[in-house]
Design an enzyme around this catalytic site. Structure first.
Site, PDB file in Angstrom:
ATOM      1  N   LYS A  71     -11.615   9.050  20.263  1.00  0.00           N
ATOM      2  CA  LYS A  71     -11.355   9.646  19.008  1.00  0.00           C
ATOM      3  C   LYS A  71     -12.604   9.427  18.237  1.00  0.00           C
ATOM      4  O   LYS A  71     -13.191   8.190  18.612  1.00  0.00           O
ATOM      5  CB  LYS A  71     -10.211   9.115  18.391  1.00  0.00           C
ATOM      6  CG  LYS A  71      -9.704   9.917  17.448  1.00  0.00           C
ATOM      7  CD  LYS A  71      -8.639  11.103  17.865  1.00  0.00           C
ATOM      8  CE  LYS A  71      -7.971  11.841  16.648  1.00  0.00           C
ATOM      9  NZ  LYS A  71      -7.314  12.848  17.034  1.00  0.00           N
ATOM     10  N   ASP A 114      -9.830  17.862  14.477  1.00  0.00           N
ATOM     11  CA  ASP A 114      -8.653  17.338  14.165  1.00  0.00           C
ATOM     12  C   ASP A 114      -8.654  17.626  12.553  1.00  0.00           C
ATOM     13  O   ASP A 114      -9.213  18.474  12.154  1.00  0.00           O
ATOM     14  CB  ASP A 114      -8.795  15.694  14.412  1.00  0.00           C
ATOM     15  CG  ASP A 114      -7.562  14.848  13.979  1.00  0.00           C
ATOM     16  OD1 ASP A 114      -6.717  15.341  14.804  1.00  0.00           O
ATOM     17  OD2 ASP A 114      -7.384  13.901  13.026  1.00  0.00           O
TER      18      ASP A 114
HETATM   19  P1  NDP Z   1      -5.308  20.169   9.020  1.00  0.00           P
HETATM   20  O1  NDP Z   1      -6.482  19.410   8.207  1.00  0.00           O
HETATM   21  O2  NDP Z   1      -5.451  21.438   9.477  1.00  0.00           O
HETATM   22  O3  NDP Z   1      -3.828  19.890   8.337  1.00  0.00           O
HETATM   23  C1  NDP Z   1      -3.518  18.910   7.918  1.00  0.00           C
HETATM   24  C2  NDP Z   1      -2.294  19.229   6.773  1.00  0.00           C
HETATM   25  O4  NDP Z   1      -1.554  17.897   6.417  1.00  0.00           O
HETATM   26  C3  NDP Z   1      -2.707  19.827   5.609  1.00  0.00           C
HETATM   27  O5  NDP Z   1      -1.749  20.586   4.949  1.00  0.00           O
HETATM   28  C4  NDP Z   1      -3.034  18.448   4.634  1.00  0.00           C
HETATM   29  O6  NDP Z   1      -2.981  19.003   3.426  1.00  0.00           O
HETATM   30  C5  NDP Z   1      -1.646  17.899   5.080  1.00  0.00           C
HETATM   31  N1  NDP Z   1      -1.990  16.334   4.688  1.00  0.00           N
HETATM   32  C6  NDP Z   1      -2.954  15.716   5.391  1.00  0.00           C
HETATM   33  N2  NDP Z   1      -2.892  14.311   4.937  1.00  0.00           N
HETATM   34  C7  NDP Z   1      -1.722  14.386   4.098  1.00  0.00           C
HETATM   35  C8  NDP Z   1      -1.176  13.118   3.337  1.00  0.00           C
HETATM   36  N3  NDP Z   1      -1.549  12.163   3.271  1.00  0.00           N
HETATM   37  N4  NDP Z   1      -0.002  13.503   2.708  1.00  0.00           N
HETATM   38  C9  NDP Z   1       0.661  14.932   2.868  1.00  0.00           C
HETATM   39  N5  NDP Z   1       0.093  15.942   3.311  1.00  0.00           N
HETATM   40  C10 NDP Z   1      -1.071  15.494   4.100  1.00  0.00           C
HETATM   41  O7  NDP Z   1      -4.970  19.224  10.163  1.00  0.00           O
HETATM   42  P2  NDP Z   1      -3.985  19.565  11.643  1.00  0.00           P
HETATM   43  O8  NDP Z   1      -3.000  20.531  11.398  1.00  0.00           O
HETATM   44  O9  NDP Z   1      -4.929  19.957  12.731  1.00  0.00           O
HETATM   45  O10 NDP Z   1      -3.409  18.403  12.026  1.00  0.00           O
HETATM   46  C11 NDP Z   1      -2.421  17.734  11.664  1.00  0.00           C
HETATM   47  C12 NDP Z   1      -1.725  16.466  12.565  1.00  0.00           C
HETATM   48  O11 NDP Z   1      -1.664  16.856  13.687  1.00  0.00           O
HETATM   49  C13 NDP Z   1      -2.952  15.255  12.387  1.00  0.00           C
HETATM   50  O12 NDP Z   1      -2.065  14.097  12.731  1.00  0.00           O
HETATM   51  C14 NDP Z   1      -3.603  15.450  13.734  1.00  0.00           C
HETATM   52  O13 NDP Z   1      -4.179  14.161  14.137  1.00  0.00           O
HETATM   53  C15 NDP Z   1      -2.323  16.094  14.393  1.00  0.00           C
HETATM   54  N6  NDP Z   1      -2.967  16.928  15.528  1.00  0.00           N
HETATM   55  C16 NDP Z   1      -3.676  17.941  15.530  1.00  0.00           C
HETATM   56  C17 NDP Z   1      -3.944  18.474  16.696  1.00  0.00           C
HETATM   57  C18 NDP Z   1      -4.879  19.770  16.681  1.00  0.00           C
HETATM   58  O14 NDP Z   1      -5.043  20.468  17.550  1.00  0.00           O
HETATM   59  N7  NDP Z   1      -5.132  20.313  15.247  1.00  0.00           N
HETATM   60  C19 NDP Z   1      -3.872  18.216  17.968  1.00  0.00           C
HETATM   61  C20 NDP Z   1      -2.719  16.993  18.114  1.00  0.00           C
HETATM   62  C21 NDP Z   1      -2.540  16.133  16.879  1.00  0.00           C
HETATM   63  P3  NDP Z   1      -4.178  19.161   2.431  1.00  0.00           P
HETATM   64  O15 NDP Z   1      -4.814  20.499   2.975  1.00  0.00           O
HETATM   65  O16 NDP Z   1      -3.763  18.929   0.986  1.00  0.00           O
HETATM   66  O17 NDP Z   1      -5.119  17.771   2.712  1.00  0.00           O
END
Ligand code: NDP
Length: 444
Positions: free
Chosen positions: A126, A166
């Site tokens: 990572k 990510d």
């Molecule tokens: P994105 O950056 O696309 O989206 C993250 C979302 O979560 C956004 O809506 C963001 O809001 C919100 N968010 C982030 N931090 C916080 C917080 N502290 N409190 C509340 N809301 C929060 O990321 P992904 O969708 O790609 O990833 C989401 C999760 O899934 C992560 O844990 C990632 O590690 C995991 N993951 C992702 C994969 C992928 O293929 N994308 C694969 C496997 C796991 P805002 O925009 O306001 O920050």
């Protein structure tokens, strides 16, 4: 003292300032007790747990770049290569101000088992940076990505370590990083996944984590004599995972009614309008207030609150530790029957325990969100073959991988007399394969 407790004590002493990493190690090792107790003598002699909790290597580096005002900015970059016993390191790059070494180590550690569970040949790693792409111009994001890759390119390669997206690293960032890698290394290879379709990306990669989450959730419900169709679903997040989880849930006949970002959340009694959500988040990169403004059935609330909504299934898809004990109590009180983690470690240890003790089916992230990395591995295969598969071909491979993952962890839990404990099942199934490979490869 048992071998697990001995190693947990050592890991705590050595990594005292990394709470997320300690949380992940504690969760994994505790749930592995049945396997470890059964093989204690061998594992202790071979120092299996000491080896698996210590990264192969970790890089931390300065990332200088120039902002639009001509000011030099400095961020910190990370890549942790955790374990490559079953294949090249594979894991995303997180760009978020909260990123530090402990968070990257927790994610890298989890990735070892997740990647193993996919049954594809990929090891765990990572990386990322404390850079925040939010509010930056495209030029600033490009300047950061180029500087980041200028250092990172020394440590990665198509057969060595293949990063992906990510939080904060989407198609735009991957494009800039790929361009810089190609320029410096003069090779055109599948060194990153999540690439654009015009330069080696795979169909379905964008949708993969959210779709995969629903394929696994559907199978888990089916094997417990329940049907996803007709279920009300609470989803957190409004990013890549959340959006495509909502989309697939709707295709399966369920009704997702919430989503959230870091400032607030939406309850939409008519079900989330995915096209509108995509427009706001993927195109305009705007806040969720715009969603509520555009839709009369939607309410916007400041802060946190998704888990207070009555639902049958909860899908945390935002970030780590976003579902705590109080949230778990509310979910149970509201009759929630299943929680499946789209994000990495979104549920605290206490919340997970409470949900499981109260009969809620619980699918841990390392299994439930493995669709992203699995499709990344399919992207690597296509790059090696120099071929591109159709959407249907990749999607059907993804679906069968997710269904297999569920059965692997279900079987592992049954084999060790912890039937229905999918957290233990996922850790055991992922661990067994990695340990077999580690032992076969000797002390290295
Ligand atoms: P994105 O950056 O696309 O989206 C993250 C979302 O979560 C956004 O809506 C963001 O809001 C919100 N968010 C982030 N931090 C916080 C917080 N502290 N409190 C509340 N809301 C929060 O990321 P992904 O969708 O790609 O990833 C989401 C999760 O899934 C992560 O844990 C990632 O590690 C995991 N993951 C992702 C994969 C992928 O293929 N994308 C694969 C496997 C796991 P805002 O925009 O306001 O920050």
């Amino acid at each position: 003292m048992s071998y697990v407790d001995e190693v947990l004590a050592k890991v705590k002493t050595k990594n005292a300032s990394e709470p997320e990493f300690l949380q992940a190690v504690e969760e994994v090792l505790n749930s592995l007790r049945p396997v470890i107790d059964a093989n204690e003598e061998l594992y202790r002699k071979e120092a299996v747990l000491e080896r698996i909790t210590e990264p192969d290597r970790q890089f931390m580096f300065r990332v200088p770049w120039v902002d639009d005002k001509g000011q030099v900015q400095v961020n910190r970059g990370f890549r942790v290569q955790f374990n490559n016993s079953i294949g090249p390191y594979k894991g995303g790059l997180r760009l978020h101000p909260s990123v530090n070494l402990g968070i990257i180590k927790f994610l890298g550690f989890e990735q070892i088992f997740k990647n193993s569970l996919t049954s594809l040949p990929i090891g765990g790693g990572k990386g990322g940076s404390d850079f925040d792409p939010k509010g930056k111009s495209d030029r600033e994001v490009m300047a950061f990505c180029q500087s980041f890759m200028t250092e990172l390119c020394k440590y990665i390669g198509a057969d060595t370590d293949v990063p992906a997206g990510d939080i904060g690293t989407g198609a735009r960032e991957i494009g800039y990083m790929f361009g810089q890698y190609k320029k410096i290394r003069s090779v055109y290879e599948g060194v990153l996944t999540g690439k654009g379709l015009s330069y080696g990306g795979s169909l379905v990669r964008t949708e993969a984590t959210g779709y995969g989450l629903l394929y696994l959730t559907k199978e888990m419900l089916k094997c417990n004599a329940k049907d996803i169709a007709g279920k009300t679903i609470a989803v957190s997040g409004a990013g890549n995972v959340a959006i495509y989880a909502i989309q697939k849930a709707q295709q399966m006949g369920a009704k997702p009614v919430t989503c959230s970002d870091s400032t607030g959340w939406i309850y939409d009694s008519e079900g989330i309008d995915v096209a509108l959500l995509k427009e706001i988040k993927e195109v305009k990169r705007a806040r969720l207030t715009e969603y509520a403004a555009a839709r009369s059935s939607a309410e916007y609330h400041e802060g946190k609150g998704v888990w207070s909504v009555k639902c049958d299934v909860a899908l945390p898809c935002a970030t780590q530790n976003e579902l705590d004990l109080e949230d778990a109590k509310q979910l149970v009180a509201n009759g929630c029957i299943a929680v499946a983690e789209g994000a990495n470690m979104p549920t605290t240890l206490e919340a997970t325990k409470y949900l499981q003790e109260n009969g809620v089916l619980f699918a841990p992230g390392k299994a439930a969100n493995a669709g992203g990395v699995a499709t990344s591995a399919l992207e690597m295969s296509q790059n090696s073959e120099r071929l591109s598969w159709s959407f249907e071909e990749v999607d059907s491979k993804l679906e069968s991988i997710m269904v297999n993952i569920f059965h692997n962890l279900d079987d592992a839990a049954k084999r060790y007399n912890v039937a229905g404990d999918y957290v233990a099942g996922a850790n055991i199934a992922g661990f067994e394969k990695v340990v077999e490979a580690m032992l076969a490869q000797g002390v290295c």
